[in-house]
Write a protein that holds these residues in place. Structure first.
Motif: not given
Length: 437
Positions: A114, A131, A134, A143
């Motif tokens: 992560q 994004s 994520c 993410c």
């Protein structure tokens, strides 16, 4: 979007290697030779943007990060899962890996560390959108990778073929009825209308979203991501019916069910034997590669023709962050890997992608003067101003596989659309919880 997004067509090289080397040397200077203390990170990738861009990328990264060397393991996109899979199973191998954003990355997130929140935030301030690395496309959730370019689907057309078929190259088809008429005219001169290949993941990423926009709202697409949109829903069935009709109408090459879009389908178009090709805005099978093969003056870019005239998303662009890069969870060089991931999203790489890779960078600070002069690129830059979600990256791996295999079988009259719907529903029900963290 893939990307999807590979460069296995050697005949469509974007630039000569000497240009890339000269560009990197001029901007970043000579790269110091390796020392005994250098750390080498291995990067698994499918080389979006082409080998010359990647040569310059590695030189630039090493120049900005003395003491870190990059060793690339590059495989064709359609073979990527079979190469990456054993690494994930054995928790060994590369330090940095590439994946498409969305569910492809989510499905494999156990293989990635992560990303630290401060890295995501600091890098993200310079990105138009980011994004896709994520969970659930939500920056407030975990993410696992950062993107570097914008990706999505357009349909390319060969102006010379349209003219030969008696069609107006300045006015390509805007509706399915117009496309049907154009295809009849192209077939009459003995050429393929829509260069096409159905094997692999390309149907999921390059074709399905362009039909789906005629039937789904953005709320529907989010329901697809969450697993709350059954394939038995009339909207989903309509998408499959429309996809099935492409073969029935005779738009595509007869061997489409047995070939991959890349390189085979793309080669039909780049050889001048087809009027249209549905591919992507960046990487190998893009405006620049086709321009090199056919002449820039002969290549145009457009949205897919509209099937449902009043569909709210029919005239939108299916856009998504292109491939994201993350650090392998098993790597013992994670600090160096994080520097590479941050570099991928930065301005330096954005400038290289713009000037050498034929890409549309996400970094807001790239030098706009570096964009090559191309009529097709200008069309694309206009098209992407009206984006919507890319529903292809919201499908699970099980759904993507069933979509591609089902389309082949329906086109070969070995399966009905109702049977295809049932197979898709089974794939959905067998998928891991799509929205689970």
């Amino acid at each position: 979007m893939n990307s999807i997004w590979n460069n296995s067509v050697s005949t469509m090289s974007l630039r000569a290697g000497c240009v890339a080397a000269a560009f990197a040397a001029a901007v970043f200077g000579a790269v110091a030779p390796a020392s005994a203390e250098d750390v080498t990170i291995k990067v698994l990738n499918w080389q979006p943007g082409g080998p010359d861009y990647w040569t310059a990328l590695v030189k630039a990264f090493e120049a900005e990060n003395p003491g870190i060397k990059v060793e690339l393991e590059t495989v064709p996109f359609d073979r990527y899962p079979e190469v990456q899979g054993p690494y994930i199973a054995t928790k060994s191998g590369p330090d940095v890996m590439q994946n498409n954003s969305g569910l492809e990355l989510y499905d494999r997130r156990s293989a990635y560390m992560q990303l630290p929140a401060d890295l995501v935030t600091s890098a993200g301030t310079d990105l138009i959108t980011y994004s896709g690395g994520c969970l659930n496309f939500d920056l407030n959730q975990a993410c696992y990778g950062l993107p570097f370019g914008y990706q999505g689907n357009v349909m390319y057309y060969n102006k010379a073929v349209l003219k030969e078929a008696g069609l107006d190259p300045a006015s390509p088809p805007k509706t399915w009825d117009e496309m049907d008429a154009a295809c009849k005219a192209v077939s009459a001169i003995g050429k393929t209308c829509l260069a096409h290949g159905m094997t692999g993941v390309f149907p999921t990423y390059w074709n399905f979203p362009e039909v789906a926009r005629n039937y789904l709202t953005e709320d529907d697409m989010r329901a697809v991501l969450a697993g709350d949109m059954p394939w038995t829903d009339p909207k989903m069935k309509s998408i499959l019916e429309a996809m099935a009709s492409i073969g029935k109408r005779g738009w595509i090459n007869s061997n489409s069910p047995s070939i991959s879009m890349l390189p085979d389908g793309a080669d039909i178009f780049s050889s001048g034997n087809a009027a249209f090709a549905s591919t992507i805005i960046a990487d190998a099978v893009n405006w620049q590669a086709f321009g090199a093969a056919l002449g820039d003056e002969n290549v145009g870019a457009m949205r897919w023709p509209v099937l449902v005239a009043d569909a709210p998303l029919a005239d939108r662009f299916s856009g998504v962050e292109s491939a994201v890069f993350g650090v392998a969870s098993w790597s013992d060089k994670q600090d160096a890997g994080l520097k590479f991931v941050k570099f991928i999203a930065g301005k330096t790489n954005g400038d290289l992608l713009t000037s050498l890779g034929g890409g549309i960078p996400l970094n807001k600070n790239v030098d706009q003067s570096l964009f090559p002069k191309s009529a097709a690129l200008e069309q694309i830059r206009e098209i992407i101003k009206s984006p919507t979600l890319h529903v292809g990256v919201l499908l699970s791996g099980q759904e993507a596989d069933a979509l591609a295999r089902g389309w082949q079988e329906v086109t070969l009259d070995r399966m009905t659309v109702d049977e295809w719907v049932a197979r898709m529903q089974v794939a959905l029900e067998e998928s891991p919880g799509k929205s689970d963290e």
